[in-house]
Design a protein around this motif. Structure first.
Motif, PDB file in Angstrom:
ATOM      1  N   PHE A 411      41.019  39.636  35.086  1.00 17.26           N
ATOM      2  CA  PHE A 411      40.112  40.357  36.003  1.00 17.26           C
ATOM      3  C   PHE A 411      39.461  39.233  36.730  1.00 17.26           C
ATOM      4  O   PHE A 411      38.579  38.871  37.398  1.00 17.26           O
ATOM      5  CB  PHE A 411      39.262  40.050  34.597  1.00 17.26           C
ATOM      6  N   LEU A 412      40.397  37.489  36.806  1.00 17.80           N
ATOM      7  CA  LEU A 412      39.721  36.188  37.570  1.00 17.80           C
ATOM      8  C   LEU A 412      40.820  36.278  38.372  1.00 17.80           C
ATOM      9  O   LEU A 412      39.188  36.113  39.624  1.00 17.80           O
ATOM     10  CB  LEU A 412      40.745  35.149  36.547  1.00 17.80           C
ATOM     11  N   ILE A 413      41.916  36.418  38.608  1.00 18.75           N
ATOM     12  CA  ILE A 413      42.778  37.256  39.809  1.00 18.75           C
ATOM     13  C   ILE A 413      41.583  38.638  40.501  1.00 18.75           C
ATOM     14  O   ILE A 413      41.714  38.447  42.219  1.00 18.75           O
ATOM     15  CB  ILE A 413      44.059  37.903  39.924  1.00 18.75           C
ATOM     16  N   GLU A 414      40.894  39.468  40.151  1.00 17.40           N
ATOM     17  CA  GLU A 414      40.350  40.620  40.567  1.00 17.40           C
ATOM     18  C   GLU A 414      38.843  40.205  41.504  1.00 17.40           C
ATOM     19  O   GLU A 414      38.335  39.913  42.299  1.00 17.40           O
ATOM     20  CB  GLU A 414      39.783  41.536  39.800  1.00 17.40           C
ATOM     21  N   LEU A 415      38.770  39.032  40.720  1.00 16.15           N
ATOM     22  CA  LEU A 415      36.977  38.173  41.132  1.00 16.15           C
ATOM     23  C   LEU A 415      36.999  36.971  42.262  1.00 16.15           C
ATOM     24  O   LEU A 415      35.827  37.278  42.570  1.00 16.15           O
ATOM     25  CB  LEU A 415      36.638  37.180  39.334  1.00 16.15           C
TER      26      LEU A 415
END
Length: 694
Positions: A411-415
């Motif tokens: 989710f951090l990469i996507e964010l």
């Protein structure tokens, strides 16, 4: 005025060349009158400060600007370009000389006064008096200029991030400054600020401050994160019960817990088998006094090797307790001292755009949200600007970080790769708030680093090294090293991942202010590798050091020399790359030697770095240095407690070892970083602080 004989000789070379009233000779007259046109420049030269001196020639006047350091020389050149150049003078070609060249004795004397090089410029003969007057006016105006102060007032989210990074990297002062500013400007609620103070005190072993805090009972009537509850329990155990347990007097320990029962009842809950032994014992005392036999037996089964738990469980008959067939069910959230109805309303700061006033809005938090979100939902919440659900989830994640499993951090990469989020100021602020929460929940935790979080740490390192590369705050770089160190400790095969992040960070801003960071980063990498893959990074730092090594400590000198040798360079090549004979000579004036230490302890799991630091410290202090590399309290920690100072490497120790020093907190010096230079710097810092207090 003062000055060495070489400075006097240099000034006389200029003075005897000057015409008429400008001429002077310090060797003959000892001084110049205060009304001499060049009095200010002469005085600055004698005091070892930046100054400009004229040398008349047949067609023009050659000027030389001197300064003790490269930074002072840069500032002096900037001032000249504002006041003199190019209206009344012109830069020579080349303008900066860093070697004697063909200048003979004068060149050698100039470099002795200005070791990083001197600045050359020239003016017309007819303008010499006007240029001197301009220099005098420039010096007078600059002397009266007020100190430059930044007007930036950090937002609540910025201060929360500062606090989180301070905890994650073991920087107590940085974390404390954040709390103090939050309190002073009243940016957050009193319970939230108090929770931060308790976490900070717990992190640095100030148990007495926790148990004595006048607002503690008010805090316990509210919903607080589990880690705050555990900090409270550990502090009460250390202050009131640990001594009785160590003496084997369990009855006295139970009696000491009795006055605490009203405050702490129910807080320990039902600890799992991996919980801290102190938490398990606090739960056992609570079960004993509440006459919960079933819970006592369950705790005894769960912690069969804990003698205190076993002793309390076996004392059921003497306590007159009645067995209970089933232990009480654990509460849904084990952070409440009392049942609270209706659901508690928490205050959570939401991201605001730059220039807006900080806002704290109430967000309803219940034990069971109507819609259970997880971390994979966060990018969508940020992208759609769903502020209240996002704030509610982040608050829940802080209360129950293990329940809100972050997985591998996808989710951090996507964010942080969503262009719409990055381009929008408010959404980017929300993304930064998410990242701060992740760091707080999963890096600041007691069990960090955890093998099951390896994927998350990789994602965090990737995002941090790409999104914060231009930061000028040293603590941001220290967090990167903290995460990189965690990866290498958990899986040495991730060396390339850590090295890529470190190289990216340095190459984004290869500046002098990051040299100490680069040295520690190279030490971390070379601890894990025998390859010479990092020689280019070492040469990049050595190039900056060669230009200006002013202010480098003895520890830094040893580190950069040792890194060069570790990377395969011979002695002569290492010295040449760093700019001369780099290792400092031993001095009887070394403040570490003057401190008179007899015994010093270093507590760290990084044995190689600890041994290298120990060798330096022994050489500089002549003290006996002991190393503690244990994972739990034992003979090593017992020996360390008798040392004059205990250098505790924050990022490379276990909690069980930390608790062994509860009684000697005044002799602990926390080391920020894990390398040998960080350890020696911590000792230097303690000696400086002791000298200030005297």
């Amino acid at each position: 005025m003062s000055g060495s004989s070489t400075t006097t000789t240099l000034l006389d070379m200029f003075g005897t060349r000057l015409p008429g009233e400008l001429a002077f000779s310090l060797s003959l007259h000892g001084n110049v009158p205060t009304d001499h046109p060049l009095a200010s420049e002469i005085a600055a030269t004698l005091d070892g400060k930046a100054a400009s001196l004229p040398y008349p020639r047949r067609e023009d006047v050659a000027w030389v600007t001197l300064a003790p350091t490269a930074g002072d020389l840069r500032r002096a050149i900037e001032d000249l370009r504002c006041w003199v150049l190019p209206s009344f003078g012109w830069e020579s070609r080349p303008s900066i000389r860093s070697d004697g060249g063909s200048a003979g004795q004068m060149g050698a004397l100039l470099l002795a006064q200005s070791p990083q090089g001197y600045f050359r410029w020239h003016s017309r003969l007819a303008d010499i008096h006007h240029v001197i007057a301009r220099l005098a006016t420039m010096r007078a105006v600059i002397a009266q200029a007020p100190a430059r102060q930044s007007q930036l007032r950090p937002t609540l989210e910025m201060l929360r991030r500062q606090f989180t990074l301070g905890l994650a990297t073991g920087d107590r002062n940085t974390a404390l400054q954040a709390i103090n500013e939050i309190d002073q400007r009243q940016l957050d609620t009193a319970p939230n600020a108090l929770s931060m103070r308790i976490r900070l005190a717990a992190a640095f072993g100030d148990d007495q401050a926790i148990v004595d805090h006048p607002q503690l009972d008010d805090l316990l009537s509210m919903r607080v994160p589990r880690r705050v509850v555990e900090s409270l329990l550990l502090a009460h155990h250390a202050v009131f019960l640990a001594d009785h347990e160590a003496a084997g007097n369990i009855k006295a320990a139970l009696a000491a817990y009795l006055p605490l029962y009203g405050r702490l009842a129910g807080l320990a809950g039902h600890p799992t088998g991996g919980a801290d032994s102190a938490i398990a014992r606090m739960a056992t005392y609570d079960a004993a006094l509440s006459e919960d036999a079933g819970r006592l037996h369950a705790l005894a089964d769960r912690f069969p090797n804990d003698t205190v738990v076993a002793a309390l469980a076996s004392s059921l008959p003497t306590l007159g307790l009645q067995p209970i067939s089933e232990p009480a069910a654990p509460p849904v959230l084990e952070t409440e001292a009392h049942s609270v109805e209706p659901p508690v309303v928490e205050t959570v700061e939401l991201p605001v755009a730059e220039g807006e006033t900080d806002k704290v809005v109430p967000v309803l938090i219940t034990a069971e949200p109507t819609l259970l979100l997880d971390w994979s939902d966060v990018p969508a919440l940020v992208a759609t600007d769903a502020r209240e659900p996002l704030a509610a989830f982040l608050q829940r994640a802080m209360l129950m970080p293990d329940v809100c499993d972050p997985g591998d951090g996808d989710f951090l990469i996507e964010l942080f790769t969503d262009s719409d989020i990055i381009a929008d100021t408010k959404k980017r602020a929300a993304a930064d708030q998410v990242l701060t929460t992740v760091i707080d929940a999963y890096v600041c935790e007691e069990l960090f680093p955890r093998r099951e979080r390896l994927g998350l740490y990789q994602a965090m390192l990737d995002i941090w090294s790409s999104s914060r590369t231009m930061s000028t705050d040293p603590i941001d770089g220290q967090l990167l090293l903290t995460i990189a160190d965690a990866l290498l400790r958990l899986d040495g095969r991730l060396e390339a991942v850590a090295a890529t992040a470190i190289a990216r960070w340095w190459e984004a801003r290869p500046v002098r202010s990051r040299l100490a960071w680069l040295g520690e980063a190279l030490e971390l990498l070379t601890e894990q590798s025998t390859a010479q893959d990092y020689l280019a990074l070492w040469y990049a730092g050595a190039g900056l050091i060669k230009v200006d090594h002013e202010g480098f400590s003895v520890a830094d000198r040893h580190l950069w020399y040792r890194l060069g040798r570790r990377l395969g360079l011979d002695v002569a090549t290492t010295h040449e790359a760093l700019g001369g004979n780099w290792l400092p000579l031993q001095s009887a004036d070394d403040p570490l030697l003057a401190a008179g230490f007899k015994k010093i302890a270093i507590v760290s799991l990084h044995e190689r770095a600890a041994r290298e630091a120990a060798a330096q410290i022994e050489d500089r202090t002549h003290a006996h240095v002991v190393l503690v590399t244990d994972h739990a309290a034992g003979e090593g920690t017992a020996s360390a407690t008798t040392a004059d100072v205990i250098l505790f490497v924050w990022g490379a120790t276990k909690h069980a070892v930390y608790r062994a020093f509860d009684k000697v907190r005044d002799r602990l010096e926390y080391v920020q970083g894990t390398g040998s230079a960080s350890i020696v710097r911590a000792l230097e810092r303690r000696v400086r602080a002791a000298g200030t207090e005297m």
